[in-house]
Motif scaffolding. Sequence first.
Motif, PDB file in Angstrom:
ATOM      1  N   GLU A  22       0.836  -1.204   0.000  1.00 22.80           N
ATOM      2  CA  GLU A  22       0.000   0.000   0.000  1.00 22.80           C
ATOM      3  C   GLU A  22       0.868   1.249   0.000  1.00 22.80           C
ATOM      4  OE1 GLU A  22      -2.907   2.629  -0.241  1.00 22.80           O
ATOM      5  OE2 GLU A  22      -3.123   0.453  -0.510  1.00 22.80           O
ATOM      6  N   LEU A  23       1.974   1.234   0.756  1.00 25.76           N
ATOM      7  CA  LEU A  23       2.904   2.364   0.760  1.00 25.76           C
ATOM      8  C   LEU A  23       3.499   2.553  -0.632  1.00 25.76           C
ATOM      9  CD1 LEU A  23       4.585   4.560   2.101  1.00 25.76           C
ATOM     10  CD2 LEU A  23       6.187   2.784   2.865  1.00 25.76           C
ATOM     11  N   ALA A  24       3.858   1.458  -1.287  1.00 24.35           N
ATOM     12  CA  ALA A  24       4.405   1.548  -2.649  1.00 24.35           C
ATOM     13  C   ALA A  24       3.387   2.166  -3.597  1.00 24.35           C
ATOM     14  CB  ALA A  24       4.814   0.161  -3.130  1.00 24.35           C
ATOM     15  N   ARG A  25       2.126   1.777  -3.476  1.00 23.65           N
ATOM     16  CA  ARG A  25       1.082   2.350  -4.347  1.00 23.65           C
ATOM     17  C   ARG A  25       0.945   3.853  -4.117  1.00 23.65           C
ATOM     18  NH1 ARG A  25      -1.563  -2.823  -3.697  1.00 23.65           N
ATOM     19  NH2 ARG A  25      -2.411  -2.176  -1.700  1.00 23.65           N
ATOM     20  N   ARG A  26       0.984   4.271  -2.847  1.00 31.37           N
ATOM     21  CA  ARG A  26       0.861   5.704  -2.547  1.00 31.37           C
ATOM     22  C   ARG A  26       2.030   6.486  -3.127  1.00 31.37           C
ATOM     23  NH1 ARG A  26      -0.081   4.122   2.783  1.00 31.37           N
ATOM     24  NH2 ARG A  26       1.772   5.259   3.470  1.00 31.37           N
ATOM     25  N   ILE A  27       3.232   5.941  -3.004  1.00 29.98           N
ATOM     26  CA  ILE A  27       4.418   6.625  -3.533  1.00 29.98           C
ATOM     27  C   ILE A  27       4.328   6.760  -5.046  1.00 29.98           C
ATOM     28  CG2 ILE A  27       6.902   6.367  -3.900  1.00 29.98           C
ATOM     29  CD1 ILE A  27       7.048   5.139  -1.087  1.00 29.98           C
ATOM     30  N   ILE A  28       3.943   5.684  -5.720  1.00 24.49           N
ATOM     31  CA  ILE A  28       3.835   5.712  -7.183  1.00 24.49           C
ATOM     32  C   ILE A  28       2.811   6.751  -7.621  1.00 24.49           C
ATOM     33  CG2 ILE A  28       3.046   4.378  -9.181  1.00 24.49           C
ATOM     34  CD1 ILE A  28       4.307   1.909  -7.821  1.00 24.49           C
ATOM     35  N   ALA A  29       1.669   6.786  -6.925  1.00 25.92           N
ATOM     36  CA  ALA A  29       0.617   7.740  -7.286  1.00 25.92           C
ATOM     37  C   ALA A  29       1.071   9.180  -7.061  1.00 25.92           C
ATOM     38  CB  ALA A  29      -0.640   7.450  -6.479  1.00 25.92           C
ATOM     39  N   ALA A  30       1.788   9.423  -5.967  1.00 26.94           N
ATOM     40  CA  ALA A  30       2.223  10.789  -5.655  1.00 26.94           C
ATOM     41  C   ALA A  30       3.283  11.274  -6.640  1.00 26.94           C
ATOM     42  CB  ALA A  30       2.766  10.849  -4.229  1.00 26.94           C
ATOM     43  N   ILE A  31       4.216  10.408  -6.998  1.00 25.93           N
ATOM     44  CA  ILE A  31       5.298  10.811  -7.892  1.00 25.93           C
ATOM     45  C   ILE A  31       4.811  10.926  -9.331  1.00 25.93           C
ATOM     46  CG2 ILE A  31       7.528  10.067  -8.843  1.00 25.93           C
ATOM     47  CD1 ILE A  31       8.206   8.945  -6.126  1.00 25.93           C
ATOM     48  N   ARG A  32       3.735  10.221  -9.664  1.00 26.15           N
ATOM     49  CA  ARG A  32       3.219  10.249 -11.034  1.00 26.15           C
ATOM     50  C   ARG A  32       2.678  11.624 -11.417  1.00 26.15           C
ATOM     51  NH1 ARG A  32       1.659   6.017 -14.293  1.00 26.15           N
ATOM     52  NH2 ARG A  32       1.688   4.563 -12.541  1.00 26.15           N
ATOM     53  N   GLN A  33       2.368  12.460 -10.437  1.00 24.55           N
ATOM     54  CA  GLN A  33       1.814  13.779 -10.752  1.00 24.55           C
ATOM     55  C   GLN A  33       2.822  14.593 -11.568  1.00 24.55           C
ATOM     56  OE1 GLN A  33      -1.380  14.415 -10.011  1.00 24.55           O
ATOM     57  NE2 GLN A  33      -1.303  12.304  -9.254  1.00 24.55           N
ATOM     58  N   PRO A  34       2.383  15.278 -12.627  1.00 21.14           N
ATOM     59  CA  PRO A  34       3.311  16.021 -13.496  1.00 21.14           C
ATOM     60  C   PRO A  34       4.127  17.043 -12.720  1.00 21.14           C
ATOM     61  CG  PRO A  34       1.131  15.868 -14.495  1.00 21.14           C
ATOM     62  CD  PRO A  34       0.983  15.369 -13.093  1.00 21.14           C
ATOM     63  N   LEU A  35       5.350  17.225 -13.158  1.00 20.55           N
ATOM     64  CA  LEU A  35       6.263  18.178 -12.534  1.00 20.55           C
ATOM     65  C   LEU A  35       6.832  19.083 -13.613  1.00 20.55           C
ATOM     66  CD1 LEU A  35       8.067  19.181 -10.134  1.00 20.55           C
ATOM     67  CD2 LEU A  35       9.728  17.445 -10.869  1.00 20.55           C
ATOM     68  N   ARG A  36       6.887  20.376 -13.336  1.00 22.46           N
ATOM     69  CA  ARG A  36       7.456  21.311 -14.310  1.00 22.46           C
ATOM     70  C   ARG A  36       8.951  21.414 -14.056  1.00 22.46           C
ATOM     71  NH1 ARG A  36       4.963  23.399 -18.092  1.00 22.46           N
ATOM     72  NH2 ARG A  36       5.759  25.146 -19.299  1.00 22.46           N
ATOM     73  N   VAL A  37       9.738  21.017 -15.039  1.00 24.43           N
ATOM     74  CA  VAL A  37      11.193  21.005 -14.931  1.00 24.43           C
ATOM     75  C   VAL A  37      11.780  21.715 -16.144  1.00 24.43           C
ATOM     76  CG1 VAL A  37      13.260  19.572 -14.939  1.00 24.43           C
ATOM     77  CG2 VAL A  37      11.293  18.877 -13.584  1.00 24.43           C
ATOM     78  N   ALA A  38      12.632  22.688 -15.880  1.00 30.99           N
ATOM     79  CA  ALA A  38      13.322  23.428 -16.952  1.00 30.99           C
ATOM     80  C   ALA A  38      12.342  23.942 -17.996  1.00 30.99           C
ATOM     81  CB  ALA A  38      14.381  22.540 -17.607  1.00 30.99           C
ATOM     82  N   GLY A  39      11.188  24.427 -17.543  1.00 31.87           N
ATOM     83  CA  GLY A  39      10.202  24.976 -18.459  1.00 31.87           C
ATOM     84  C   GLY A  39       9.350  23.958 -19.160  1.00 31.87           C
ATOM     85  N   SER A  40       9.537  22.671 -18.859  1.00 30.45           N
ATOM     86  CA  SER A  40       8.755  21.606 -19.485  1.00 30.45           C
ATOM     87  C   SER A  40       7.998  20.823 -18.429  1.00 30.45           C
ATOM     88  CB  SER A  40       9.672  20.655 -20.268  1.00 30.45           C
ATOM     89  OG  SER A  40      10.343  21.337 -21.295  1.00 30.45           O
ATOM     90  N   GLU A  41       6.820  20.352 -18.790  1.00 34.09           N
ATOM     91  CA  GLU A  41       6.026  19.544 -17.869  1.00 34.09           C
ATOM     92  C   GLU A  41       6.281  18.071 -18.159  1.00 34.09           C
ATOM     93  OE1 GLU A  41       1.463  19.039 -17.718  1.00 34.09           O
ATOM     94  OE2 GLU A  41       1.911  20.623 -16.255  1.00 34.09           O
ATOM     95  N   LEU A  42       6.822  17.364 -17.168  1.00 33.52           N
ATOM     96  CA  LEU A  42       7.168  15.959 -17.337  1.00 33.52           C
ATOM     97  C   LEU A  42       6.165  15.060 -16.632  1.00 33.52           C
ATOM     98  CD1 LEU A  42      11.031  15.913 -16.774  1.00 33.52           C
ATOM     99  CD2 LEU A  42       9.772  16.092 -18.903  1.00 33.52           C
ATOM    100  N   SER A  43       5.797  13.977 -17.318  1.00 29.39           N
ATOM    101  CA  SER A  43       5.034  12.914 -16.675  1.00 29.39           C
ATOM    102  C   SER A  43       6.039  11.811 -16.383  1.00 29.39           C
ATOM    103  CB  SER A  43       3.930  12.399 -17.610  1.00 29.39           C
ATOM    104  OG  SER A  43       2.983  13.401 -17.858  1.00 29.39           O
TER     105      SER A  43
END
Length: 578
Positions: A240-261
Amino acid sequence: MEPSWSLHMLSEILSAFSTEDPDNLRNVLNRVAESVDAEVAAILCAGQIDWCIGLSEADQTHLVQQAQQQPTDIQIRSGALHTCWAPMGRRDVLFVGRLGERFDLEERALLRAMARSIELSIKMLRAVSSERQARKDAYQQATHDALTGLPNRRMVLDRLRSAIDHPVGDESLVTAVLFIDIDRFKWINDAHGHAAGDQLLIHVSRILKDAVRHGDLVGRLSGDEFIVITRTSDRNAASELARRIIAAIRQPLRVAGSELSHTVSIGISFAHAGDNPSSVLENADMAMYRAKALGRGRYASFHSSMRLQAQQRLSLEEALGHAVGNGEITTHLQPLFRLSDNTLSGFEALVRWQHPQLGLLLPGAFLEQAEDSGLIQDIDMTVFEAACSAIAQWQQIAGLEHLRLSSNLSARSLADPRVKERIKVILETTGIQPTNVYLEITETTLVEDIESTVSTINALRALNVRLAIDDFGTGYSSLLYLKRFPVGVLKIDRSFVNGLGMNPEDEVIATTIVSLARALELEVVAEGVENQMQLERIRELGGDYGQGYLFGRTLSIGDTERSFIAPRRPTAALLTTP
């Protein structure tokens, strides 16, 4: 004042300054003031008051303002304060003041002696503090990661060893280790640079710290590898902890002006009494690779069979490093037929590895290792060049002038800023018609970095090559992506073609893809056509091209020449061929 009493006083000063306890330092000032019947005592360092007794805040401010002139009297709220300024080095000073009589020579001499003792004690305190801080910094550097501040491999192993050898609390609790690896992290570094990669690492470390409980350990082993050590009575809690981590990190992040999935893959192992900490980490590492093999962005738990698989994977990776240079990477071709008149239209280039011991290996056996090691770029170009060379020759044959070529372009190749020049050189040296070249890219590749992908594909479009989206329907494309990219072809994945005429869901998906392609004026290629029923259904739906065992299996370039090209050569050419 008795000399023995003075020596006792100096001894107290040295003792007080052996610690950083502010109460001890204030006690020293009290004893200094008592020794000369003074009401005020202070230590000024670099023109600022470090410690003080007997003065209000307002009077302390006034004292600081007068410190440079060192007047013999200072007016405070209580009256005129007679002063004694005893130097402590070049910039520091011991200040003592009283409202009664002025200080006599003996008192001033005693205060100067005390000042020298305090000066020595302060130097000792600063030296001790500096050494203590240096040891603390050295320990921090030796046990923590400089970028994220997380415990490093050394400390992770120490904590894991302690958890195994000295379990605390409920004996029913078990130690779980989660090995977390960022998927395609090298691709992100290649596309955006190491500064963007560092930003992503810091982002992931914060998410991990927020996801765990107090008392759990989050560490960074190296590169893009993280560890979580947690105690739990229920093994499902680790999943369950692994599932929560995967879901949280999957959220897009803006890096160097680009949005990464971006995603992570997680391996889980459990530690038992007597286990070696390094082995427990290795087990979690193997489970993580199993999660990657399942499709990335997933988790898997360790099983003993994974150790043998890991050994095989390591051996394969080592051999793959030599395969490109040794000419073991070969190009095979699968024919593509136009459905309207059942004529040969082109070929898709597919990679094979002619392994010296294992024989001919399909892509599924080595592409993951190729991507992780960075060899995929050279493999892509090796396959593309061989296919272009063959197709360019065949385009010289009457009736085959418009023979087309489809060749795969991996995510890492697409991220490589050199890819345009490499493809340009191959097009020019082989002489193939660029307008008949289709570069196949998966849906996932398109959305991992929209801005960078648009830039690269526009550069490729300037070479007059076209884009095909491979395995369409298995990823998460949207109309926006199809609109933004110069797509010419959609390829229906074989998993949907296989169910045509039998599976209603596959029928709906295939119909939708064809309708979408028609609306966007795109061509449709059906993969994996293996029987007449599938062929007829694809024709009924309006598909343009088909490939699969019904039309012809994947063959080497030489076998393709004999099976598909030689029969189409003019008779005169056949007669003159040696």
